[in-house]
Structure formats: C-alpha cells, structure tokens
Motif scaffolding. Structure first.
Motif, PDB file in Angstrom:
ATOM      1  N   PHE A   1       0.825  -1.252  -0.042  1.00 29.90           N
ATOM      2  CA  PHE A   1      -0.034  -0.040  -0.030  1.00 29.90           C
ATOM      3  C   PHE A   1       0.847   1.376  -0.117  1.00 29.90           C
ATOM      4  CE2 PHE A   1      -2.286   3.427   2.419  1.00 29.90           C
ATOM      5  CZ  PHE A   1      -3.281   3.693   1.869  1.00 29.90           C
TER       6      PHE A   1
ATOM      7  N   ARG B   1      -1.953   5.794  -2.524  1.00 29.83           N
ATOM      8  CA  ARG B   1      -2.419   6.461  -3.841  1.00 29.83           C
ATOM      9  C   ARG B   1      -3.643   5.600  -4.246  1.00 29.83           C
ATOM     10  NH1 ARG B   1       3.000   7.131  -7.232  1.00 29.83           N
ATOM     11  NH2 ARG B   1       3.455   5.201  -6.147  1.00 29.83           N
ATOM     12  N   GLU B   2      -4.864   6.246  -4.438  1.00 34.26           N
ATOM     13  CA  GLU B   2      -6.175   5.906  -4.886  1.00 34.26           C
ATOM     14  C   GLU B   2      -6.238   6.444  -6.207  1.00 34.26           C
ATOM     15  OE1 GLU B   2      -7.456   3.549  -3.270  1.00 34.26           O
ATOM     16  OE2 GLU B   2      -6.584   3.796  -1.148  1.00 34.26           O
TER      17      GLU B   2
ATOM     18  N   SER C   1     -11.128  -3.005  -3.445  1.00 30.05           N
ATOM     19  CA  SER C   1     -10.328  -2.043  -3.828  1.00 30.05           C
ATOM     20  C   SER C   1     -10.806  -1.113  -4.682  1.00 30.05           C
ATOM     21  CB  SER C   1      -8.967  -2.683  -4.328  1.00 30.05           C
ATOM     22  OG  SER C   1      -8.216  -3.522  -3.207  1.00 30.05           O
TER      23      SER C   1
ATOM     24  N   SER D   1      -7.090   1.322  -5.741  1.00 28.87           N
ATOM     25  CA  SER D   1      -5.856   1.511  -5.008  1.00 28.87           C
ATOM     26  C   SER D   1      -4.838   1.095  -5.824  1.00 28.87           C
ATOM     27  CB  SER D   1      -5.869   0.418  -3.877  1.00 28.87           C
ATOM     28  OG  SER D   1      -7.069   0.687  -2.934  1.00 28.87           O
ATOM     29  N   ASN D   2      -3.914   1.862  -5.877  1.00 27.70           N
ATOM     30  CA  ASN D   2      -2.672   1.791  -6.781  1.00 27.70           C
ATOM     31  C   ASN D   2      -2.013   0.533  -6.335  1.00 27.70           C
ATOM     32  OD1 ASN D   2      -0.828   2.765  -8.932  1.00 27.70           O
ATOM     33  ND2 ASN D   2       0.702   2.924  -7.405  1.00 27.70           N
ATOM     34  N   HIS D   3      -1.796   0.067  -5.397  1.00 28.51           N
ATOM     35  CA  HIS D   3      -1.372  -1.140  -5.138  1.00 28.51           C
ATOM     36  C   HIS D   3      -1.940  -2.495  -5.476  1.00 28.51           C
ATOM     37  CE1 HIS D   3      -3.977  -1.489  -1.750  1.00 28.51           C
ATOM     38  NE2 HIS D   3      -3.485  -2.738  -1.409  1.00 28.51           N
TER      39      HIS D   3
ATOM     40  N   ARG E   1      -5.553   6.903   4.207  1.00 30.48           N
ATOM     41  CA  ARG E   1      -6.916   6.572   4.585  1.00 30.48           C
ATOM     42  C   ARG E   1      -7.304   6.933   5.862  1.00 30.48           C
ATOM     43  NH1 ARG E   1      -7.641   0.513   1.835  1.00 30.48           N
ATOM     44  NH2 ARG E   1      -6.974   1.089  -0.026  1.00 30.48           N
TER      45      ARG E   1
ATOM     46  N   LEU F   1     -13.927   6.290  -0.416  1.00 31.25           N
ATOM     47  CA  LEU F   1     -13.896   4.837  -0.506  1.00 31.25           C
ATOM     48  C   LEU F   1     -14.875   4.113  -0.048  1.00 31.25           C
ATOM     49  CD1 LEU F   1     -10.107   4.818   0.675  1.00 31.25           C
ATOM     50  CD2 LEU F   1     -10.806   5.157  -1.707  1.00 31.25           C
TER      51      LEU F   1
ATOM     52  N   SER G   1      -9.718   8.573   1.175  1.00 31.95           N
ATOM     53  CA  SER G   1      -8.602   8.818   1.210  1.00 31.95           C
ATOM     54  C   SER G   1      -8.155  10.307   1.277  1.00 31.95           C
ATOM     55  CB  SER G   1      -8.029   8.405  -0.115  1.00 31.95           C
ATOM     56  OG  SER G   1      -6.329   8.918  -0.426  1.00 31.95           O
TER      57      SER G   1
ATOM     58  N   SER H   1      -4.683   3.882   8.165  1.00 33.27           N
ATOM     59  CA  SER H   1      -3.526   2.981   7.204  1.00 33.27           C
ATOM     60  C   SER H   1      -2.192   3.913   7.557  1.00 33.27           C
ATOM     61  CB  SER H   1      -3.918   3.627   5.562  1.00 33.27           C
ATOM     62  OG  SER H   1      -3.619   5.080   5.376  1.00 33.27           O
TER      63      SER H   1
END
Length: 396
Positions: free
Chosen positions: A44, A47-48, A72, A107-109, A189, A215, A221, A261
């Motif tokens: 994580f 970044r969203e 996600s 979610s970027n991850h 978050r 979210l 976020s 987070s």
C-alpha cells in the motif's frame, strides 16, 4: 540476452505495455529495480487512482481487472471543488448522461498486483526483477543495456517507464520541462463519522489544499498538500492525533476521523519530456508526462499512452513492417502529445492560481469557480475529460 523490446520500469505502465505486446511474436523483457516479491505483493502506497472508463476498458482487455479485489474499487459519483472559506462548490456529476458514475477509485497497489499477475503469465514476457541499469544507449540498429549485475541486453526497442525522474530519459539525452511546486503531498486513509455519498471534494483552502476521495464504507483517502516544513510536523505526529488533526483541518465536514492506514508523502513535481520518442526508444507513463495530481489524470495518461503505442506496433507487425521504425514511434509521440499537452498546461495553471493567496488571486479563484458552474458546455467538457468514455473516444 536478446529481446525485441526491453522496458525499463516494472510499474503499472511498464507491465501494462508488456502485456499489451504479448501475442505479437515479440520477445519482451521488463527490467525493474524492485525484487520479485515486492512486485508480486505491491505494498500500500496511499495512492487511490481515479480511473476513467477508458482506463477501465484497457485493464479489462488486458485481463487485469478480474484480479482487482472488489473492496479495492470504489464508485465516484460526483466531484466538488471548494475555494478558501466559501461553502460555494463547483460541481461535476453525470446528470444528462447514461452513466451513474464519473469513474471508479482503485487502490494503486491493487492495480500493480493485478498487472504483475497478468504480465507474469505471458510466456513471451521475461521479468528481470531486482536489477538496476548501469548503462544504456541506442543507435539505428537497436538498443543496448548493461545491468548492474553485468548482464548485457539487446533489443530492437527500448521503452522507458521508470518514473518522472527517469534515468532512461537522462541517458537518452532527452530534456524535460520540470516544475517543482515547492510543496509536499501526504496521502492516507481515514475512517470518518458521516457518510461521503461517493462524492470527492477538492478544497483549495488558504494555506493548504485538501482532497477527500470517497472509498467503500465510511472511509476516504485524504490528500493533503502543505509546505515541506509543515508537512514534516504531520509526518511526525502520533497516529492517534492524526485523525483529529485532519478532521479539524477539514472543518468537521465528515465528523470525527481516525487514521486507518500508513501515511505516505510525495514531492509535488510536474514533468513533461521534450520528446516522447527518439531513435529506437520511447518514453511512457510519468517518464513522458508526470502530472500534478489535482486533475487526477496522470495514471490514465500513462495507460492511454502505452495503449496507443501498442496499437501502432500491432499495426506495423500486421503490415510486415519494422515495429520500431521512426514513423511508428513518431505517430505515437504525436498522438500522446495531442492527448496530454493541453491538460498538462491547464493543470499547472490551476495549481499555480489556487496556490496563490494574494487578494487579486483570491478574487480570481472565487470568480473562476462561479463562472464554471454557469458555463454548462465547459463543465460538460471537463466531465467528458474525467470520464473519457467509449462514445466520446469514438467521436474524437
């Protein structure tokens, strides 16, 4: 080692490009400094990503969308822009359109993990993880790279997808227009008391800029932009104090808040390469265009650019032509410049205007928001850019 294409950078754009080329009869290598475990289980990073419909289509076509967990993915139904101490908002929504959402926040991850999974499954893609590049270059015959472990790679095309601080770009002698906004951006978050109703807010306050991205559940976020010295204080703040501090800064609009987070801080630097293509080499993603995040288009531009280049390569292969010929790379470069340059300039201008706090700037900031609400065609154009759906792409 010999490849047809070597991609430096195993982030989302690099992996997407490798997957896009799979099945064309090309041998593709991806060089990434992070090790395989870090790619497979991307951590994580705060970044969203606000994905347009076009970007969602690309991820679905590549097979990555199916690997993104449902928790996600969050719907984005409306976006509001606030200025200073005023409660007046410039609103963007889907009224008059068949879609119920402007886009989706992912979610970027989760995107990174999904793209790694599909790229790793491609038999013509070789992931060279845990490797940095010691030297590289190109000539009319192709590209060469020497890895830090001494291995040498040869390829017909070199693609740099290695961040806005790209080593490939520097090695190729390509300059870049760079703007350092002198600020730091923190992403994290938070869980909050009141519902967000799937509405994103961008608040250009005086002394700070704060975005709240909705979210799933009563979570958002927070994207907070501050001068470096003030950001350092928030980085060092105990976790238990962070939620109340963000609630205070957000004027309790969503009630009490709690950090749920890790916190991540990034420099605010925008980059635009002088060229996207040169002899036997191209730039992709942030190496080509590194956007200020205020319009949330950087990631979408990256996916779009690799898709454009893959389409040009596919057409060249179908015609039996050199897939890295100058005209092939030039068509990609021209198309990507047309797609990105106007919004890059507009985004920077917006960030500069709404970062100023002189009296004339404050008056202009407020007037611009009110004018935007009264100019429906302009507002609809912005919504079209945000959504980038199939109908509009086909008409373009």
């Amino acid at each position: 080692m010999r490849f047809d294409v070597v991609i430096v950078g195993g982030g989302p754009v690099g992996l997407a490009f490798a997957t896009s080329l799979s099945g064309l009869g090309l041998a593709i290598g991806v060089v990434e400094r992070q090790d395989g475990a870090a790619l497979e289980n991307a951590a994580f990073d705060g970044r969203e990503i606000a994905l347009t419909y076009h970007s969602q289509d690309i991820l679905k076509r590549l097979g990555a969308w199916a690997h993104i967990p449902a928790d996600s993915v969050s719907p984005l139904r409306e976006a509001r822009v606030l200025n200073g101490g005023s409660g007046y908002a410039l609103r963007f929504d889907t009224r008059g359109r068949p879609e119920a959402e402007l886009g989706r926040l992912v979610s970027n991850h989760a995107i990174r993990r999904a793209l790694h999974r599909v790229a790793r499954a491609c038999p013509d893609v070789t992931l060279l993880a845990g490797q940095g590049v010691a030297a590289m270059g190109t000539d009319v015959d192709g590209a060469w790279l020497r890895l830090e472990d001494g291995r040498e790679l040869r390829a017909g095309l070199l693609a740099g997808a290695d961040s806005r601080f790209s080593g490939v770009r520097r090695a190729l002698g390509i300059g870049a227009e760079t703007r350092d906004f002198g600020k730091r951006m923190m992403v994290a978050r938070v869980r909050h008391e009141a519902p967000h109703h799937a509405v994103a807010t961008e608040w250009f306050d005086y002394g700070q800029t704060m975005a709240m991205l909705p979210l799933n559940g009563n979570c958002s976020s927070v994207v907070l932009t501050l001068p470096p010295e003030e950001m350092a204080r928030l980085e060092a703040m105990p976790e238990a104090e962070f939620g109340p501090e963000i609630a205070r800064r957000y004027r309790q609009r969503l009630g009490a808040m709690e950090l749920v987070s890790t916190r991540h801080v990034y420099p605010l630097v925008a980059v635009y390469a002088e060229r996207f293509a040169t002899t036997r080499a191209v730039l992709l993603g942030d190496a080509a265009v590194g956007m200020h995040p205020v319009t949330a288009h950087g990631f979408n531009f990256g996916l779009r650019g690799q898709d454009t280049l893959a389409g040009e390569i596919r057409a060249a292969r179908a015609a039996g032509r050199d897939f890295a010929a100058p005209d092939v790379l030039r068509r990609y470069a021209h198309a990507h410049r047309r797609a990105t340059r106007p919004l890059f300039l507009a985004t920077n201008a917006t960030a500069v205007l709404y970062g100023q706090e002189t009296l004339p700037a404050r008056l202009l900031r407020g007037a611009a928001l009110r004018l935007g609400n009264h100019l429906r065609p302009v507002r609809q154009l912005v919504v079209s850019q945000l959504m980038e759906n199939r109908v509009e792409r086909g008409a373009a």
